[in-house]
Design an enzyme around this catalytic site. Structure first.
Site, short mmCIF file in Angstrom:
data_model
loop_
_atom_site.label_atom_id
_atom_site.label_comp_id
_atom_site.label_asym_id
_atom_site.label_seq_id
_atom_site.Cartn_x
_atom_site.Cartn_y
_atom_site.Cartn_z
N LYS A 1 0.84 -1.20 0.01
CA LYS A 1 -0.10 0.11 0.00
C LYS A 1 0.96 1.41 -0.07
CE LYS A 1 -4.37 1.13 2.57
NZ LYS A 1 -4.54 1.24 3.98
C1 E4P Z 1 -8.18 1.55 4.24
O1 E4P Z 1 -7.35 1.31 3.66
C2 E4P Z 1 -8.21 2.97 4.86
O2 E4P Z 1 -6.73 3.22 5.48
C3 E4P Z 1 -9.23 3.28 5.92
O3 E4P Z 1 -10.25 2.63 5.52
C4 E4P Z 1 -9.23 4.62 6.45
O4 E4P Z 1 -10.47 4.74 7.54
P1 E4P Z 1 -10.56 5.93 8.22
O5 E4P Z 1 -10.89 7.32 7.40
O6 E4P Z 1 -11.94 5.54 9.05
O7 E4P Z 1 -9.59 6.01 9.30
#
Ligand code: E4P
Length: 217
Positions: free
Chosen positions: A83
């Protein structure tokens, strides 16, 4: 639609994996911090539980160090997805890795133009954050409409992975739009099962059944 769990909590991942509905896992530095554990150990453990893609996020901000971090993650398990943030260095890293056949999830996407660049960089997944757009008074789902339309126009292979999900409505609307994946917290996954009419209906069926005095077994 694929369902990924947005979590770095091993117990929760292990428990929900038993449902057979979990197609993958996404983590981020905040979720790793919340787990209180070493990132490499957590990612390796999640990969041993989940057979689908497990996103491990780099924390470097320059391309060279991102590549070194990515290689560390890739040595942990076959189902690691790297990622990277949607920055110039992140996209350079995405291109370098995807050219080698590595699965890359480009995260922190907040606009259609960013999503176009991620697809051109060969990303396997683009992660638009619907909840964080809602938080600032925009409609996060509009971004999903735009990306799905653009990707369909050009037959881009990048999968739209809806992130920052705040509730079941985000999942349902994303499915209607045609997004490929949602990544959701455990709490939201459990809410997918719920409807008050299911609870009431079951209660009355069981009470009527008891009146019959019968037993199937
Ligand atoms: C997933 O890949 C993201 O990092 C995550 O869904 C972010 O979510 P949040 O906005 O609730 O922190």
């Amino acid at each position: 639609m694929k369902i990924f769990l947005d979590s770095a909590d091993i117990d929760e991942i292990r428990e929900l994996n038993k449902t057979n509905f979990i197609d993958g896992v996404t983590t981020n530095p905040s979720l790793i911090a919340k787990s209180g554990r070493n990132i490499l150990e957590v990612i390796e453990e999640i990969c041993s539980i989940i057979s689908g893609p497990v996103s491990a996020e780099v924390t470097a901000t320059d391309h060279k160090t991102m590549m070194l971090e990515a290689n560390k993650f890739l040595n942990l398990a076959k189902n690691v997805t790297i990622k990277v943030p949607l920055t110039s260095d992140g996209l350079q890293t995405c291109k370098a890795l995807s050219d080698k056949g590595v699965s890359v999830n480009v995260t922190l996407c907040f606009s259609p133009s960013q999503a176009i660049l991620a697809a051109k960089a060969g990303a396997s997944f683009i992660s638009p954050f619907v909840g964080r757009l809602d938080d600032i008074g925009q409609n996060g789902l509009d971004l999903i409409y735009d990306i799905v339309e653009i990707y369909n126009n050009y037959n881009f292979k990048t999968e739209v992975l809806v992130a920052s999900v705040r509730g079941v409505h985000h999942i349902v609307e994303s499915a209607k739009i045609g997004a490929n994946v949602v990544t959701i917290p455990a709490k939201t996954f459990k809410e997918m099962y719920n409807h008050p009419l299911t609870d009431n209906g079951l209660k009355s069926f069981l009470s009527d059944w008891k009146e019959t005095g019968q037993s199937i077994l």
